[in-house]
Scaffold this motif. Sequence first.
Motif, mmCIF file in Angstrom:
data_model
loop_
_atom_site.group_PDB
_atom_site.id
_atom_site.type_symbol
_atom_site.label_atom_id
_atom_site.label_comp_id
_atom_site.label_asym_id
_atom_site.label_seq_id
_atom_site.Cartn_x
_atom_site.Cartn_y
_atom_site.Cartn_z
ATOM 1 N N CYS A 230 0.862 -1.189 0.000
ATOM 2 C CA CYS A 230 0.000 0.000 0.000
ATOM 3 C C CYS A 230 0.902 1.244 0.000
ATOM 4 O O CYS A 230 2.106 1.139 0.186
ATOM 5 C CB CYS A 230 -0.921 -0.017 1.209
ATOM 6 S SG CYS A 230 -0.091 0.522 2.715
ATOM 7 N N PRO A 231 0.358 2.435 -0.177
ATOM 8 C CA PRO A 231 1.210 3.631 -0.204
ATOM 9 C C PRO A 231 1.949 3.882 1.113
ATOM 10 O O PRO A 231 3.039 4.455 1.116
ATOM 11 C CB PRO A 231 0.224 4.758 -0.487
ATOM 12 C CG PRO A 231 -0.956 4.098 -1.113
ATOM 13 C CD PRO A 231 -1.045 2.739 -0.495
ATOM 14 N N GLY A 232 1.339 3.480 2.229
ATOM 15 C CA GLY A 232 2.010 3.619 3.521
ATOM 16 C C GLY A 232 2.358 5.062 3.860
ATOM 17 O O GLY A 232 1.828 6.018 3.275
ATOM 18 N N CYS B 125 0.274 8.193 2.710
ATOM 19 C CA CYS B 125 -1.062 8.041 3.285
ATOM 20 C C CYS B 125 -1.163 8.678 4.663
ATOM 21 O O CYS B 125 -0.330 8.443 5.538
ATOM 22 C CB CYS B 125 -1.413 6.566 3.371
ATOM 23 S SG CYS B 125 -2.994 6.276 4.162
ATOM 24 N N LEU C 73 -3.194 8.021 6.974
ATOM 25 C CA LEU C 73 -3.594 7.119 8.061
ATOM 26 C C LEU C 73 -2.466 6.185 8.489
ATOM 27 O O LEU C 73 -2.602 5.426 9.443
ATOM 28 C CB LEU C 73 -4.793 6.274 7.625
ATOM 29 C CG LEU C 73 -6.033 7.053 7.188
ATOM 30 C CD1 LEU C 73 -7.100 6.108 6.662
ATOM 31 C CD2 LEU C 73 -6.584 7.859 8.342
ATOM 32 N N ALA C 74 -1.345 6.248 7.790
ATOM 33 C CA ALA C 74 -0.304 5.234 7.980
ATOM 34 C C ALA C 74 0.410 5.332 9.322
ATOM 35 O O ALA C 74 0.543 6.402 9.899
ATOM 36 C CB ALA C 74 0.718 5.355 6.861
ATOM 37 N N SER D 34 1.018 -3.841 4.386
ATOM 38 C CA SER D 34 0.154 -2.689 4.681
ATOM 39 C C SER D 34 0.844 -1.777 5.691
ATOM 40 O O SER D 34 1.493 -2.255 6.617
ATOM 41 C CB SER D 34 -1.180 -3.127 5.298
ATOM 42 O OG SER D 34 -1.856 -4.063 4.501
ATOM 43 N N GLY D 35 0.619 -0.481 5.550
ATOM 44 C CA GLY D 35 1.225 0.482 6.456
ATOM 45 C C GLY D 35 0.400 0.782 7.694
ATOM 46 O O GLY D 35 0.832 1.538 8.568
ATOM 47 N N CYS D 36 -0.787 0.205 7.780
ATOM 48 C CA CYS D 36 -1.584 0.299 9.010
ATOM 49 C C CYS D 36 -2.663 -0.764 8.970
ATOM 50 O O CYS D 36 -2.839 -1.456 7.974
ATOM 51 C CB CYS D 36 -2.178 1.701 9.211
ATOM 52 S SG CYS D 36 -3.702 1.997 8.289
ATOM 53 N N ASN E 230 -5.688 -0.816 8.475
ATOM 54 C CA ASN E 230 -6.758 -0.817 7.480
ATOM 55 C C ASN E 230 -6.562 -1.876 6.397
ATOM 56 O O ASN E 230 -7.488 -2.239 5.695
ATOM 57 C CB ASN E 230 -6.908 0.559 6.847
ATOM 58 C CG ASN E 230 -7.537 1.535 7.815
ATOM 59 O OD1 ASN E 230 -8.446 1.169 8.555
ATOM 60 N ND2 ASN E 230 -7.031 2.748 7.854
ATOM 61 N N ALA E 231 -5.348 -2.341 6.257
ATOM 62 C CA ALA E 231 -5.083 -3.520 5.428
ATOM 63 C C ALA E 231 -5.311 -3.326 3.939
ATOM 64 O O ALA E 231 -5.674 -4.259 3.235
ATOM 65 C CB ALA E 231 -5.901 -4.719 5.936
ATOM 66 N N CYS E 232 -5.076 -2.114 3.456
ATOM 67 C CA CYS E 232 -5.213 -1.882 2.017
ATOM 68 C C CYS E 232 -4.239 -2.749 1.230
ATOM 69 O O CYS E 232 -4.472 -3.057 0.071
ATOM 70 C CB CYS E 232 -4.961 -0.417 1.691
ATOM 71 S SG CYS E 232 -6.030 0.690 2.620
HETATM 72 S S1 SF4 Z 1 -3.216 0.247 4.872
HETATM 73 FE FE1 SF4 Z 1 -3.190 2.098 6.059
HETATM 74 S S2 SF4 Z 1 -1.266 3.045 5.420
HETATM 75 FE FE2 SF4 Z 1 -1.782 1.605 3.845
HETATM 76 S S3 SF4 Z 1 -2.967 2.811 2.357
HETATM 77 FE FE3 SF4 Z 1 -4.405 1.808 3.754
HETATM 78 S S4 SF4 Z 1 -4.876 3.344 5.227
HETATM 79 FE FE4 SF4 Z 1 -2.950 3.968 4.241
#
Ligand code: SF4
Lengths: 98, 542
Positions: free
Chosen positions: B408-410, B414, B416-417, B449-451, B453-455
């Motif tokens: 993910c962008p992390g 992002c 939210l990361a 994933s960077g948080c 949210n598990a994108c």
């Molecule tokens: S998993 Fe978290 S850090 Fe990664 S894109 Fe989604 S919201 Fe952003």
Amino acid sequence: MKILTGNDLRTGAVIWWDGENWSLYVDNATDVGENGEEILAREEALRRVNVPYIIEAEATEDGIRPAHIKDRVRALGPTVRPDLTLQPKNPEALDWII
Amino acid sequence: MYAYDQYDQQMVDARVAEFRDQARRRLEGKLTEDQFKPLRLMNGLYLQLHAYMLRVAIPYGTLNSRQMTALGDIADKYDRGYGHFTTRQNLQYNWIKLEDAADILADLAKVEMHAIQTSGNCIRNISSDHFAGAAKDELIDPRPYAELLRQWSSFHPEFTYLPRKFKIAVIAAEKDRAAMRLHDIGIQIVEKDGEIGARFYVGGGMGRTPMIAPMIRDFVPLDQLITYSEACLRVYNRYGRRDNKYKARIKILVHELGAEEYTRQVEEEFAHMLDQGVEPPREELERIKPFFADPAFEDGPKTLDRTDPDFALWVKHNTHQHKHDSYVSAVISLKPVGGIPGDATGEQIRIMAQLAKQYSVDELRIMHTQNVVLPHVKIADLYAIWTALGAADLGAPNMDSIEDMIACPGLDYCALANARSIPLAQRISERFDASGKTEKLGELKLKISGCINACGHHHAGHIGILGVDRKGVENYQLSLGGSEAEDVSLAKITGPGFTEDGVIEAVEKVTDLYLNRREGEERFLDTYRRIGMTPFKEALYD
Ligand code: SF4
Ligand code: HEM
């Protein structure tokens, strides 16, 4: 120190309060002491900044360093694209972010 | 491919005009951010770390070369020369200016694209098999049903303010290439006693509480597809937890009620709805179907000259069996060694468009693994395609290998990361490529994933990595044993987290253990399932 940051309403660019205006460079940020909320309310109403907030930072010899990693990333740009950061020609600029 | 009718085009054009006015009023200060935010989000415009971010919908991941070219042009004209293909089979631009956003939406509308329903608590872009309409192993093309669902769900007044976002996937093969059971509703088109119908899975998802969707009905006749979907949503809309964002997804409702009770309520609602005329007339499906009709495939050579070993390697990994034996589907990797997963420059996007036009009946697909597919390619043209891809740095032969990771962008982009994802992806691909281990490992799905949210689908990775914040420092949790394919499972956390360097070492250790312990043709996942977590823990922490 306490500094103010947000995104430019028009462009979305990360900006920092320098005491009179909004700057792209964190090193221009000024310590707002206890006046943060007041300045934020005024500047947001003037539409010079979008979703501004107050953060903790430290003034070091090398420049102003936001306390939180997220704001340090915001201060320079994506660490994985040095070419798109504010200091594309200076790879060492990334060193203080992480 | 589906083409807009007059109604679709008017709708999209009207939305652009409406948004242009909203953005103008925001810039003039007639709207506050609180007032404007829901309006911009309805049009896919987020505010991220460095700028606004625009998310463009690519329904079921299918697009034509004209649309792809427009995406490349927008990257150059309004962004900083690139776009990011996502696990939602969409595209995101990272450097958008509010003052340009309406112009971009207008450019998109010219090629029948938009950013509607890419945000907010509505039914999001519907995902599907990226080899739909091409794969040898599929029953039928699932996209007409995905399109029917898209039309039903677009602007549906009852579903504009659901308790939370809602994601639907439709597939029609036994092999699941769309993470179907990790969606709020997963629909598999199946055959029973000579009749085609839909199997429903409801209540899957990732995020902070990952769940695998249970099957709630093994066969819904196709002329009741929309009615049944609507019944599933109505029960959710009525009982979903609007009071708590973290419990608002349908997976929590299905889990708390139990699949049996949820199903009972859906069936009750469904029985009640059957004579209410919810189902669109059968002619609508018949109107849609021809848009997805097979192109006129031509017979041609069915074998290849594989004397060039690099070409042979790419063919081995990056092509997929087509239903016509003179064709294959070719996967364009957006994972060059050390690159940013899913990123492509404006120029690369246009090159892919051009290749689709020349060699793939004008069609492309976006994969949830952040790659691009040329679905209908003649075997005879493969060498020319591979050569052109190589010249554009798009020829990495790494599909489904550890280098084909999702990230993910992390924290690089992002808001939210907790931690960065992309640098891990870059370092792992460089390291495994340099040691030559990638090829030995075979199929190995790494997802970052960077948080929570598990994108980046880390719960579904054979190896998953989740970025967490440990007292202001990036830290990474490792998990093993997930899958989003037909053998779906959720990964389990190995134990305490690692630093950035530490987690890369950890990936090295678990893959070494696999190479030592594997039997026969076992993949990493198979070995993990056979020997369990303990040996991996020992290798990591002792
Ligand atoms: S998993 Fe978290 S850090 Fe990664 S894109 Fe989604 S919201 Fe952003
Ligand atoms: C950068 C801006 C992004 C933001 C703010 C964002 C936000 C979120 C949030 C809040 C969730 C959790 C939803 C929930 O559990 O209820 C989520 C889930 C998800 N997002 Fe993102 N996301 C972003 C980018 C992406 C990207 C780039 C991708 C693809 C690579 C993506 C794909 C997904 C997927 C697949 C899920 C999991 C779906 C599920 O929970 O069932 N997102 N996102």
